[in-house]
Motif scaffolding. Structure first.
Motif, mmCIF file in Angstrom:
data_model
loop_
_atom_site.group_PDB
_atom_site.id
_atom_site.type_symbol
_atom_site.label_atom_id
_atom_site.label_comp_id
_atom_site.label_asym_id
_atom_site.label_seq_id
_atom_site.Cartn_x
_atom_site.Cartn_y
_atom_site.Cartn_z
ATOM 1 N N PRO A 118 4.145 13.858 -18.206
ATOM 2 C CA PRO A 118 3.093 14.879 -18.224
ATOM 3 C C PRO A 118 2.261 14.884 -16.950
ATOM 4 O O PRO A 118 2.087 13.858 -16.292
ATOM 5 N N SER A 119 1.769 16.049 -16.615
ATOM 6 C CA SER A 119 0.827 16.236 -15.511
ATOM 7 C C SER A 119 0.174 17.588 -15.741
ATOM 8 O O SER A 119 0.645 18.381 -16.563
ATOM 9 N N GLN A 120 -0.883 17.870 -15.015
ATOM 10 C CA GLN A 120 -1.505 19.182 -15.162
ATOM 11 C C GLN A 120 -0.504 20.272 -14.798
ATOM 12 O O GLN A 120 -0.358 21.263 -15.529
ATOM 13 N N TYR A 121 0.185 20.107 -13.686
ATOM 14 C CA TYR A 121 1.161 21.117 -13.274
ATOM 15 C C TYR A 121 2.222 21.325 -14.354
ATOM 16 O O TYR A 121 2.564 22.460 -14.706
ATOM 17 N N ALA A 122 2.780 20.224 -14.872
ATOM 18 C CA ALA A 122 3.860 20.314 -15.854
ATOM 19 C C ALA A 122 3.393 21.012 -17.137
ATOM 20 O O ALA A 122 4.082 21.892 -17.664
ATOM 21 N N LEU A 123 2.224 20.617 -17.645
ATOM 22 C CA LEU A 123 1.729 21.220 -18.875
ATOM 23 C C LEU A 123 1.493 22.715 -18.704
ATOM 24 O O LEU A 123 1.843 23.519 -19.576
ATOM 25 N N PHE A 124 0.909 23.095 -17.573
ATOM 26 C CA PHE A 124 0.636 24.512 -17.320
ATOM 27 C C PHE A 124 1.927 25.304 -17.154
ATOM 28 O O PHE A 124 2.099 26.378 -17.743
ATOM 29 N N ALA A 125 2.840 24.799 -16.340
ATOM 30 C CA ALA A 125 4.083 25.517 -16.075
ATOM 31 C C ALA A 125 4.935 25.631 -17.335
ATOM 32 O O ALA A 125 5.496 26.701 -17.632
ATOM 33 N N ASP A 126 5.028 24.550 -18.097
ATOM 34 C CA ASP A 126 5.808 24.582 -19.338
ATOM 35 C C ASP A 126 5.208 25.555 -20.339
ATOM 36 O O ASP A 126 5.936 26.286 -21.027
ATOM 37 N N ALA A 127 3.897 25.562 -20.449
ATOM 38 C CA ALA A 127 3.232 26.428 -21.424
ATOM 39 C C ALA A 127 3.513 27.896 -21.122
ATOM 40 O O ALA A 127 3.773 28.699 -22.044
ATOM 41 N N LEU A 128 3.458 28.298 -19.861
ATOM 42 C CA LEU A 128 3.752 29.683 -19.500
ATOM 43 C C LEU A 128 5.221 30.014 -19.746
ATOM 44 O O LEU A 128 5.552 31.108 -20.237
ATOM 45 N N PHE A 129 6.099 29.078 -19.425
ATOM 46 C CA PHE A 129 7.532 29.276 -19.669
ATOM 47 C C PHE A 129 7.800 29.472 -21.160
ATOM 48 O O PHE A 129 8.539 30.381 -21.559
ATOM 49 N N ILE A 130 7.212 28.634 -21.988
ATOM 50 C CA ILE A 130 7.412 28.723 -23.439
ATOM 51 C C ILE A 130 6.836 30.033 -23.974
ATOM 52 O O ILE A 130 7.456 30.716 -24.802
ATOM 53 N N PHE A 131 5.649 30.392 -23.507
ATOM 54 C CA PHE A 131 5.026 31.645 -23.938
ATOM 55 C C PHE A 131 5.942 32.826 -23.620
ATOM 56 O O PHE A 131 6.211 33.685 -24.473
ATOM 57 N N ASP A 132 6.453 32.886 -22.402
ATOM 58 C CA ASP A 132 7.305 33.993 -21.987
ATOM 59 C C ASP A 132 8.624 33.993 -22.757
ATOM 60 O O ASP A 132 9.156 35.063 -23.099
ATOM 61 N N HIS A 133 9.150 32.816 -23.028
ATOM 62 C CA HIS A 133 10.408 32.719 -23.778
ATOM 63 C C HIS A 133 10.260 33.348 -25.156
ATOM 64 O O HIS A 133 11.123 34.137 -25.577
ATOM 65 N N PHE A 134 9.186 33.014 -25.841
ATOM 66 C CA PHE A 134 9.021 33.550 -27.192
ATOM 67 C C PHE A 134 8.626 35.021 -27.186
ATOM 68 O O PHE A 134 8.980 35.774 -28.088
ATOM 69 N N SER A 135 7.940 35.431 -26.168
ATOM 70 C CA SER A 135 7.608 36.837 -26.031
ATOM 71 C C SER A 135 8.869 37.664 -25.773
ATOM 72 O O SER A 135 9.054 38.735 -26.366
#
Length: 268
Positions: A118-135
């Protein structure tokens, strides 16, 4: 020959420099506390095997659980972001308290069965990726997605809402930025210079216009209420906040009033 006073000063200064160095180099271990799935949780999770989901992002496998409400496909999706020591499968015990919503619980890198660190970059980047995937893949329109973040997860939720349109947000024990939180716990150190994961939610909040509920515990000693309210007061949209009596940072979700507040907000 050095006087005892000079020697003491050198000793204290050296100690201060060494501790500052440790805080800088090892700060990830002070911020992130990855958790594996608890042994007592494994049998419970067997009933959710069909809901398990794995996504690959930047070569890292991310794992979680997606519970889609088939009988009410028009219901919003709630994406949950956990705290810094939270393995999110424990929230599956509370599914009935979320009503008819579809739910997504994904563990951060290094947590549960998710790979990586984990890192700030990883959490932020993963969260946007997951959001877009489900959208994109599950046809959840962004305006029909609610995001919920607890503690550290509140910063992840704020980052996502700053980059994507969302229906609403629930923030549990949120903070304005990690610099201020760290200053509360390490007041004598130059935190602003040392911190590589600052999670500056308060700089994003004024630009977010979706409705938001903030839930805090009056006995919270990890994230004091004033740091939570700093974020609430900077919110750019409609906001509600509630401070629950007799609960702290880690016990807030045990309170019946916690769920009453969240359910009342979601019903709107």
């Amino acid at each position: 020959m050095k006087s005892p006073l000079v020697s003491l000063f050198i000793l204290i200064t050296s100690f201060y420099v060494v501790v500052s160095g440790v805080l800088y180099v090892a700060q990830s271990s002070f911020i992130f506390f990855p958790r594996s799935i608890a042994a007592h949780q494994i049998s419970f999770l067997n009933q959710f095997k069909e809901n398990e989901i794995k996504l690959n992002h930047e070569g890292v496998s991310l794992h979680g659980w997606f519970i889609q409400n088939e009988s009410h496909p028009e219901s919003p999706l709630i994406i949950y972001y956990g705290g810094n020591a939270e393995e999110v499968s424990q929230n599956l015990h509370d599914l009935d308290k979320f009503g008819d919503y579809s739910m997504l619980f994904m563990n951060y890198r290094g947590y549960g069965k998710s790979e990586g660190r984990p890192s700030q970059y990883a959490l932020f980047a993963d969260a946007l990726f997951i959001f877009d995937h489900f959208s994109d893949q599950y046809q959840f329109q962004p305006e029909n997605i609610i995001i919920m973040g607890r503690s550290l997860g509140s910063a992840v939720a704020v980052h996502v809402a700053g980059q994507r349109q969302v229906k609403a947000m629930v923030l549990v024990t949120p903070f304005d930025n990690l610099v201020n939180v760290a200053k509360k716990h390490y007041p004598i150190f130059p935190i602003k210079l040392l911190l590589r994961h600052p999670f500056l939610s308060d700089s994003i909040a004024p630009n977010i216009t979706c409705p938001m509920l903030a839930v805090m515990g009056k006995e919270d000693r990890i994230i004091p209420n004033d740091l939570s309210m700093n974020l609430v007061e900077k919110w750019g949209g409609k906001r509600e906040s509630i401070i629950l009596e007799n609960v702290g940072h880690n016990t807030i979700s045990f309170s019946e009033e916690y769920w009453v507040a969240i359910q009342a907000f979601l019903s709107k």
